[in-house]
Write a protein that holds these residues in place. Structure first.
Motif: not given
Length: 423
Positions: A346-354
């Motif tokens: 999910s987009e949210r998870r990608v933000r966490d990775h970033l």
DNA sequence: CTTCCACTGGAAGATCTGGCCT
DNA sequence: AGGCCAGATCTTCCAGTGGAAG
């Protein structure tokens, strides 16, 4: 280096005499610049010899401020001195919590460490209930008897999961163990650690605290000099090398470990270049090299999803479309996942990775706010050379193909050369 | 001063993995 | 075999945010 078979590995020691004093594991026979701390430490451990109740001890200080070395030093003295008294029964166990993120894992590590000494089998790191592991731990402690000094190095890694700090000190009063007096020595890199403990632990964990402040440049010089003298041949080190290592490390972290690594790396670079002296320039090279290694390692240790996100950002970098806002980056990420036939998150998870990558210093984040027209959002760009990212991705079989595409895109846009000089 | 865009980031809980126990 | 355990990763939901436009 020549390509002939002869002499490829000939011994080549024009710089180092004996590099062991520069190893991370080296234990110096005397500890410099920590007299006050050692004295406090000694007083805190004294009751063990006197057979009096002993407080738990917590050492606070950033990495490389001598906490671990001081502890090894004190324990070896404590052990040999305890051996001279018949009525002092002492054992010590040491667990590094570097890769342990919960009390459960620490308890498993302790059980395994204790079992190691008795040739019993190790237990698995998953599957048991927490209470089960604690019971196993108490059994092992019980069979030791006497005072058991339990060193928990980098204990702050367990974060909020602090049950072990509640259970161990109370093992005796709760009748979990019979004849054992556990003494916990906690070593923490995080000054805040105590503040963040749960109230029940904070209230009841009787403890002495010893603070290890960062070293300044003078202290680092004093630490480096004797090691440098042993490690290098006479007259190989130029005068400014040790002060420079000390200054770099003092400025950055105040860590003796960093200073020592710098010195060793500088020596290794000098050796590799077949120079007959180690100069300040090699120290600067060493600084760059160590920083680079850390970033490489950070990138390599990302998860598959982390790599995919990094890949998406690298693509934008190669297209010279940076900084990218997160939704554009996410679109690219989705396309890359499709191409790789990989799951996307999910987009949210990608933000966490970033944000993880930002913590590692791999990428930069800029906050943008265009108010009513375009709102508030983040933009990202690589903080490491694109070439370095591609090196890592190319060596990760799954990303090889995509990395090649990115590479040729970057070449088309002439975006690799400018970064190449450093790498 | 108020509105309001376009996210951001916290919280809670779901899903999956690997492993124990009976 | 089936239930249980802990941890890691991920999803879903959503209140909160800060500054340009109105």
């Amino acid at each position: 280096m020549s390509n002939s078979l002869m002499g490829m590995f000939e011994r080549d020691q024009q710089v180092f005499a004996d590099a062991t004093p520069l190893d991370d594991s080296y234990e110096p026979e005397d500890i410099r610049e920590r007299d006050d701390e050692l004295e406090k430490y000694q007083r805190a451990l004294q009751p063990i010899i006197d057979n009096r109740p002993t407080s738990n001890i917590f050492l606070y200080g950033k990495t490389g401020t001598g906490k671990t070395v001081a502890t090894k030093f004190m324990l070896s003295h404590l052990e040999s001195d305890a051996a001279t008294y018949d009525d002092v029964e002492l054992s010590t166990i040491w667990v590094s919590c570097e890769n342990l993120s919960s009390s459960y894992q620490v308890a498993v590590a302790l059980v395994n460490e204790l079992r190691l000494g008795q040739g019993k089998d190790r237990i698995s790191t998953t599957g048991y209930s927490q209470q089960r592991v604690f019971d196993l731990l108490y059994d092992e402690l019980d069979s030791l008897g006497g005072t058991v000094v339990i060193v928990l190095d980098e204990i702050d890694n367990i974060g909020q999961s602090d049950d072990i700090l509640y259970g161990l000190p109370r093992a005796r009063s709760n009748d979990y163990v019979e004849d054992v007096r556990p003494v916990i020595v906690g070593i923490s890199n995080d000054f805040q650690f105590r503040e963040n403990l749960s109230p029940k632990v904070k209230d009841t964990l009787a403890e002495k605290e010893i603070l290890f402040p960062p070293y300044d440049a003078n202290q680092l010089r004093s630490i480096l000099h004797p090691r440098a003298e042993k490690a290098f041949h006479d007259d190989v080190l130029e005068d400014d090398v040790v002060p420079l290592c000390a200054a770099f490390a003092a400025q950055d972290t105040g860590s003796a470990r960093q200073a020592i690594r710098l010195l060793r790396e500088a020596g290794e670079i000098a050796q590799a270049e077949e120079a007959d002296a180690v100069t300040g320039d090699f120290v600067r090279d060493a600084q760059d090299e160590l920083e680079k290694n850390q970033l490489y390692q950070g990138m390599q240790e990302l998860t598959t999803q982390g790599h995919a996100v990094l890949c998406a950002l690298a693509y934008h970098q190669a297209l010279d479309e940076v900084p990218v806002r997160s939704r554009d980056l996410y679109d690219r990420y989705i396309k890359i996942c499709e191409r790789l036939d990989a799951d996307s998150v999910s987009e949210r998870r990608v933000r966490d990775h970033l944000s993880d990558m930002n913590m590692l210093g791999l990428i930069s984040v800029y906050e943008r706010n265009e108010g009513l027209s375009a709102g508030r959002y983040h933009e990202y760009e690589l903080d490491v050379p694109l070439k370095a990212v591609l090196d890592v991705l190319l060596s990760t079989s799954r990303f090889e193909d995509v990395a090649n595409i990115i590479q040729s895109t970057a070449e088309d846009n002439n975006l690799l050369q400018s970064n190449l000089s450093n790498y």
